[in-house]
Design a protein around this motif. Structure first.
Motif, PDB file in Angstrom:
ATOM      1  N   CYS A  58       5.451   2.154  29.223  1.00  0.00           N
ATOM      2  CA  CYS A  58       4.290   1.824  28.392  1.00  0.00           C
ATOM      3  C   CYS A  58       4.040   0.333  28.189  1.00  0.00           C
ATOM      4  CB  CYS A  58       4.415   2.503  27.027  1.00  0.00           C
ATOM      5  SG  CYS A  58       4.007   4.263  27.071  1.00  0.00           S
ATOM      6  N   PRO A  59       5.062  -0.521  28.102  1.00  0.00           N
ATOM      7  CA  PRO A  59       4.800  -1.935  27.811  1.00  0.00           C
ATOM      8  C   PRO A  59       3.944  -2.593  28.892  1.00  0.00           C
ATOM      9  CG  PRO A  59       7.113  -1.413  27.432  1.00  0.00           C
ATOM     10  CD  PRO A  59       6.506  -0.214  28.098  1.00  0.00           C
ATOM     11  N   ALA A  60       3.203  -3.614  28.490  1.00  0.00           N
ATOM     12  CA  ALA A  60       2.300  -4.338  29.397  1.00  0.00           C
ATOM     13  C   ALA A  60       3.076  -5.426  30.124  1.00  0.00           C
ATOM     14  CB  ALA A  60       1.137  -4.940  28.615  1.00  0.00           C
ATOM     15  N   THR A  61       3.627  -5.089  31.269  1.00  0.00           N
ATOM     16  CA  THR A  61       4.381  -6.040  32.087  1.00  0.00           C
ATOM     17  C   THR A  61       3.432  -6.774  33.040  1.00  0.00           C
ATOM     18  OG1 THR A  61       4.788  -4.359  33.770  1.00  0.00           O
ATOM     19  CG2 THR A  61       6.394  -4.533  31.978  1.00  0.00           C
ATOM     20  N   PRO A  62       3.877  -7.908  33.624  1.00  0.00           N
ATOM     21  CA  PRO A  62       3.022  -8.590  34.619  1.00  0.00           C
ATOM     22  C   PRO A  62       2.636  -7.679  35.781  1.00  0.00           C
ATOM     23  CG  PRO A  62       4.798 -10.038  33.911  1.00  0.00           C
ATOM     24  CD  PRO A  62       5.078  -8.705  33.291  1.00  0.00           C
ATOM     25  N   ARG A  63       3.558  -6.825  36.226  1.00  0.00           N
ATOM     26  CA  ARG A  63       3.236  -5.903  37.317  1.00  0.00           C
ATOM     27  C   ARG A  63       2.117  -4.956  36.904  1.00  0.00           C
ATOM     28  NH1 ARG A  63       4.011  -0.735  38.239  1.00  0.00           N
ATOM     29  NH2 ARG A  63       4.115   0.036  40.389  1.00  0.00           N
ATOM     30  N   TYR A  64       2.180  -4.466  35.664  1.00  0.00           N
ATOM     31  CA  TYR A  64       1.158  -3.545  35.148  1.00  0.00           C
ATOM     32  C   TYR A  64      -0.216  -4.211  35.154  1.00  0.00           C
ATOM     33  CZ  TYR A  64      -1.515  -1.192  31.451  1.00  0.00           C
ATOM     34  OH  TYR A  64      -2.512  -0.579  30.715  1.00  0.00           O
ATOM     35  N   ILE A  65      -0.295  -5.458  34.668  1.00  0.00           N
ATOM     36  CA  ILE A  65      -1.574  -6.171  34.617  1.00  0.00           C
ATOM     37  C   ILE A  65      -2.095  -6.434  36.024  1.00  0.00           C
ATOM     38  CG2 ILE A  65      -2.714  -8.295  33.890  1.00  0.00           C
ATOM     39  CD1 ILE A  65      -2.069  -6.448  31.586  1.00  0.00           C
ATOM     40  N   LEU A  66      -1.194  -6.834  36.951  1.00  0.00           N
ATOM     41  CA  LEU A  66      -1.605  -7.107  38.321  1.00  0.00           C
ATOM     42  C   LEU A  66      -2.181  -5.857  38.979  1.00  0.00           C
ATOM     43  CD1 LEU A  66      -1.735  -8.925  40.837  1.00  0.00           C
ATOM     44  CD2 LEU A  66       0.599  -8.176  41.376  1.00  0.00           C
ATOM     45  N   MET A  67      -1.503  -4.722  38.840  1.00  0.00           N
ATOM     46  CA  MET A  67      -1.974  -3.487  39.462  1.00  0.00           C
ATOM     47  C   MET A  67      -3.290  -3.016  38.849  1.00  0.00           C
ATOM     48  SD  MET A  67       0.183  -3.076  41.813  1.00  0.00           S
ATOM     49  CE  MET A  67      -0.079  -1.419  42.429  1.00  0.00           C
ATOM     50  N   ILE A  68      -3.453  -3.226  37.541  1.00  0.00           N
ATOM     51  CA  ILE A  68      -4.721  -2.892  36.886  1.00  0.00           C
ATOM     52  C   ILE A  68      -5.858  -3.719  37.480  1.00  0.00           C
ATOM     53  CG2 ILE A  68      -6.010  -3.260  34.740  1.00  0.00           C
ATOM     54  CD1 ILE A  68      -4.582  -0.743  34.486  1.00  0.00           C
ATOM     55  N   MET A  69      -5.622  -5.017  37.653  1.00  0.00           N
ATOM     56  CA  MET A  69      -6.667  -5.896  38.178  1.00  0.00           C
ATOM     57  C   MET A  69      -7.010  -5.545  39.627  1.00  0.00           C
ATOM     58  SD  MET A  69      -5.366  -9.510  36.521  1.00  0.00           S
ATOM     59  CE  MET A  69      -6.562 -10.488  37.426  1.00  0.00           C
ATOM     60  N   MET A  70      -5.986  -5.268  40.430  1.00  0.00           N
ATOM     61  CA  MET A  70      -6.263  -4.907  41.826  1.00  0.00           C
ATOM     62  C   MET A  70      -7.036  -3.586  41.912  1.00  0.00           C
ATOM     63  SD  MET A  70      -5.153  -7.457  43.492  1.00  0.00           S
ATOM     64  CE  MET A  70      -5.702  -8.357  42.020  1.00  0.00           C
ATOM     65  N   SER A  71      -6.660  -2.639  41.072  1.00  0.00           N
ATOM     66  CA  SER A  71      -7.376  -1.356  41.055  1.00  0.00           C
ATOM     67  C   SER A  71      -8.825  -1.552  40.627  1.00  0.00           C
ATOM     68  CB  SER A  71      -6.669  -0.383  40.105  1.00  0.00           C
ATOM     69  OG  SER A  71      -7.385   0.824  40.005  1.00  0.00           O
ATOM     70  N   ALA A  72      -9.035  -2.371  39.598  1.00  0.00           N
ATOM     71  CA  ALA A  72     -10.406  -2.643  39.137  1.00  0.00           C
ATOM     72  C   ALA A  72     -11.214  -3.360  40.207  1.00  0.00           C
ATOM     73  CB  ALA A  72     -10.371  -3.472  37.854  1.00  0.00           C
ATOM     74  N   GLY A  73     -10.560  -4.288  40.938  1.00  0.00           N
ATOM     75  CA  GLY A  73     -11.263  -5.013  41.997  1.00  0.00           C
ATOM     76  C   GLY A  73     -11.735  -4.090  43.108  1.00  0.00           C
ATOM     77  N   ILE A  74     -10.851  -3.206  43.553  1.00  0.00           N
ATOM     78  CA  ILE A  74     -11.244  -2.265  44.615  1.00  0.00           C
ATOM     79  C   ILE A  74     -12.303  -1.303  44.093  1.00  0.00           C
ATOM     80  CG2 ILE A  74     -10.404  -0.446  46.148  1.00  0.00           C
ATOM     81  CD1 ILE A  74      -7.705  -1.840  46.155  1.00  0.00           C
ATOM     82  N   ALA A  75     -12.162  -0.869  42.837  1.00  0.00           N
ATOM     83  CA  ALA A  75     -13.128   0.075  42.264  1.00  0.00           C
ATOM     84  C   ALA A  75     -14.527  -0.526  42.199  1.00  0.00           C
ATOM     85  CB  ALA A  75     -12.673   0.514  40.875  1.00  0.00           C
ATOM     86  N   ILE A  76     -14.653  -1.781  41.747  1.00  0.00           N
ATOM     87  CA  ILE A  76     -15.987  -2.367  41.609  1.00  0.00           C
ATOM     88  C   ILE A  76     -16.595  -2.624  42.985  1.00  0.00           C
ATOM     89  CG2 ILE A  76     -15.189  -4.768  41.507  1.00  0.00           C
ATOM     90  CD1 ILE A  76     -18.142  -3.160  39.610  1.00  0.00           C
ATOM     91  N   LEU A  77     -15.774  -2.941  43.988  1.00  0.00           N
ATOM     92  CA  LEU A  77     -16.309  -3.108  45.342  1.00  0.00           C
ATOM     93  C   LEU A  77     -16.816  -1.777  45.885  1.00  0.00           C
ATOM     94  CD1 LEU A  77     -13.657  -5.531  46.899  1.00  0.00           C
ATOM     95  CD2 LEU A  77     -15.987  -6.069  46.177  1.00  0.00           C
ATOM     96  N   GLY A  78     -16.076  -0.704  45.613  1.00  0.00           N
ATOM     97  CA  GLY A  78     -16.549   0.613  46.030  1.00  0.00           C
ATOM     98  C   GLY A  78     -17.829   1.015  45.332  1.00  0.00           C
ATOM     99  N   LEU A  79     -17.951   0.648  44.064  1.00  0.00           N
ATOM    100  CA  LEU A  79     -19.168   0.965  43.317  1.00  0.00           C
ATOM    101  C   LEU A  79     -20.352   0.155  43.831  1.00  0.00           C
ATOM    102  CD1 LEU A  79     -17.571   1.039  39.753  1.00  0.00           C
ATOM    103  CD2 LEU A  79     -18.527   3.007  40.945  1.00  0.00           C
ATOM    104  N   LEU A  80     -20.137  -1.124  44.141  1.00  0.00           N
ATOM    105  CA  LEU A  80     -21.217  -1.960  44.666  1.00  0.00           C
ATOM    106  C   LEU A  80     -21.668  -1.486  46.042  1.00  0.00           C
ATOM    107  CD1 LEU A  80     -19.945  -5.505  43.624  1.00  0.00           C
ATOM    108  CD2 LEU A  80     -21.894  -4.289  42.665  1.00  0.00           C
ATOM    109  N   LEU A  81     -20.708  -0.989  46.836  1.00  0.00           N
ATOM    110  CA  LEU A  81     -21.034  -0.466  48.163  1.00  0.00           C
ATOM    111  C   LEU A  81     -21.489   0.987  48.117  1.00  0.00           C
ATOM    112  CD1 LEU A  81     -18.018  -1.974  50.143  1.00  0.00           C
ATOM    113  CD2 LEU A  81     -20.389  -2.732  50.236  1.00  0.00           C
ATOM    114  N   SER A  82     -21.426   1.582  46.923  1.00  0.00           N
ATOM    115  CA  SER A  82     -21.766   2.997  46.734  1.00  0.00           C
ATOM    116  C   SER A  82     -20.926   3.873  47.665  1.00  0.00           C
ATOM    117  CB  SER A  82     -23.267   3.234  46.982  1.00  0.00           C
ATOM    118  OG  SER A  82     -23.672   4.460  46.415  1.00  0.00           O
ATOM    119  N   SER A  83     -19.609   3.589  47.686  1.00  0.00           N
ATOM    120  CA  SER A  83     -18.680   4.305  48.556  1.00  0.00           C
ATOM    121  C   SER A  83     -17.678   5.081  47.703  1.00  0.00           C
ATOM    122  CB  SER A  83     -17.938   3.323  49.465  1.00  0.00           C
ATOM    123  OG  SER A  83     -16.920   3.977  50.181  1.00  0.00           O
ATOM    124  N   PRO A  84     -17.848   6.393  47.547  1.00  0.00           N
ATOM    125  CA  PRO A  84     -16.887   7.190  46.760  1.00  0.00           C
ATOM    126  C   PRO A  84     -15.472   7.103  47.309  1.00  0.00           C
ATOM    127  CG  PRO A  84     -18.897   8.446  47.199  1.00  0.00           C
ATOM    128  CD  PRO A  84     -18.968   7.209  48.038  1.00  0.00           C
TER     129      PRO A  84
END
Length: 515
Positions: A58-84
């Motif tokens: 549960c704690p917010a480790t650097p790895r946790y924050i990094l993986m969250i950011m990478m997931s958000a980055g890929i997600a927003i690119l998929g949304l901009l490309l309209s690619s499910p």
């Protein structure tokens, strides 16, 4: 106190601590099921190990924050490309499952410290995801609301069910020791795309998208966390809450679900009505024009009064009464006032003519969209070259010209501004770019045999470019013959100039004439 008295006292205390509903007919009828559940299911669960595993992640480790950011980055690119597919792929990286299940299990067990740690991790992860997604949108040339983005701005009852089933799957897998990346994807699917869309709304200042996606995120978050709480209580996790507090918690969760379900159900009802209306409109237009026609485009403005319906139809024969006939039919079938505008394009009677015309229109629309993206990129490059905002760039589509006045940039010469203008022009063929430079020092023109040398000719061309862009006249300083020659060349290029004789020299100096 004798043994019988003690036994009677224990029996009375047990009876007082046992809920009354246990002795009711309903309680007695489900007693065997409760006994089976307690002895055959709950007894196999290693409660301490499950709590320790969730609490550890549960704690917010650097790895946790990094993986969250990478997931958000890929997600927003998929949304901009309209690619499910890209959006779903982003979920494989998201570590949101542990903190949100931590919130649910902490509520069930009454552990305040665990609840604070889990809530803090979820809050930090959410903020990191939103800001990183917003940063990507800011630097992206694509800032259009795609279908994938729009789908996350209108939460409905189905979204609540997705979050509910995701939480049940995630909680069960965690309790039974079968957690894995696929279960994490189930929960991240309900949370990460809305967070990425919140970042999109923030970056584009589209508050309708922002608050719509934020509402979907909180709906899914509450559903997942509270469902995890119920699952933890169902599997007998020990709690510090009293029986009375437990019942209050259960009633509170029930009312929260009801409060969420009512508006989401109404939203789903509206979406279902719109889908049915789309089908009715399509069928009505097809019935009016017949089988040989084809609907190329159809659009309904749901926010207008009356309901505005536009469509493009490819047909072998024009129908002059189409708008009136379709309007009457739709008013009758939809029970609402409508405004219909049908644009008709005549095609051949050949069965494949409509398909060919539609393909041609699709290609033209795709080419127009590509051109618009190129123009948007050209405006961005011009704004960057001039050091100004997009709003300060002048765009004339009719004459296909783009212009801006540059701010002085450190160590950038007139030649540098000219090269920046050329780069903008090359980005979209057929357009003319005009970058007005600051009034920097004009180049000197070297002369040979009464005419500019090769290097002098390049300097003269640069001076003419700068004078054309600024519209400021030029002072020519040098010996009479050479200065007059340069002044005549400037005049031939449409540049106003004035000659000032100086001592004999093979170099002509140019300066701006400012008042």
């Amino acid at each position: 106190m004798n043994a019988s008295a003690a036994t009677e006292t224990d029996t009375n205390e047990k009876a007082e601590s046992t809920p009354r509903w246990v002795y009711s007919p309903l309680g007695r009828s489900i007693a065997p099921l409760r006994r089976y559940w307690r002895e055959k299911v709950v007894s196999d669960v290693d409660h301490k190990a499950v709590v320790a595993k969730i609490a550890l992640e549960c704690p917010a480790t650097p790895r946790y924050i990094l993986m969250i950011m990478m997931s958000a980055g890929i997600a927003i690119l998929g949304l901009l490309l309209s690619s499910p597919a890209v959006v779903i792929g982003a979920m494989l990286l998201s570590p949101l499952m542990s903190p949100i299940l931590g919130v649910g299990f902490a509520l069930a067990t009454g552990k305040q410290k665990w609840l604070r740690i889990s809530a803090r991790s979820l809050a930090l992860g959410s903020i990191a995801a939103v800001l990183f997604a917003a940063l990507i949108v800011l630097v992206s040339p694509l800032q259009t609301v795609t279908e994938e983005i729009a789908a996350r701005t209108r939460p409905n009852l189905f979204d609540l069910l997705v979050a509910l089933f995701s939480s049940i799957a995630g909680s069960y897998a965690m309790i039974r020791g079968r957690e894995g990346s696929i279960v994490g994807v189930a929960i991240a699917t309900a949370l990460m795309p809305p967070l990425a869309v919140v970042g999109f709304g923030l970056a584009t200042f589209n508050w309708t998208v922002f608050f719509g996606a934020l509402g979907l995120f909180f709906t899914n978050f509450l559903t997942i966390a509270l469902t995890a709480t119920l699952m933890a209580r169902l599997y007998g996790f020990r709690t510090t809450l009293s029986t009375r507090q437990g019942w209050f918690q259960n009633v509170g969760i029930f009312f929260i679900f009801v409060a969420l379900a009512i508006p989401l159900g109404l939203s789903l009802r509206q979406i279902a009505w719109e889908a049915n209306a789309q089908r009715i409109v399509k069928n009505t237009i097809e019935a009016e024009f017949g089988d040989r026609s084809r609907i190329s485009e159809q659009s309904i403005d749901w926010g207008s009064k009356p309901l505005s319906i536009t469509a493009t139809v490819l047909t072998p024969e024009f129908d002059a009464d189409a708008n009136e006939d379709i309007t009457r039919a739709l008013r009758r079938r939809l029970g609402d006032d409508v405004s219909v505008s049908i644009e008709q394009f005549r095609v051949g009677a050949d069965p494949g003519a409509a398909e060919q015309a539609e393909l041609a229109r699709a290609r033209a629309a795709e080419q127009a969209a590509a051109t618009e993206r190129q123009i948007a990129g050209m405006v961005d490059r011009m704004a960057m070259a001039a050091g100004v905002s997009r709003d300060d760039v002048m765009l004339d589509r009719e004459t296909r010209r783009i212009a801006a006045t540059a701010k002085p940039l450190p160590q950038l010469s007139l030649q540098g501004y000219r090269e920046l203008e050329s780069r903008v022009t090359r980005s979209v063929p057929g357009w003319t770019a005009s970058l007005r430079p600051p009034l920097l020092q004009l180049p000197r023109i070297s002369m040979e045999d009464g005419k500019p040398s090769e290097a002098g000719q390049a300097s003269l061309e640069l001076a003419i470019w700068a004078a054309e862009r600024t519209g400021v006249p030029v002072m020519v300083l040098g010996n009479a013959q050479d200065a007059t020659t340069i002044a005549n060349l400037l005049s031939d290029a449409g540049i106003d100039s004035s000659v000032t004789e100086t001592a004999g020299s093979d170099t002509i100096e140019l300066s701006w004439i400012t008042i």
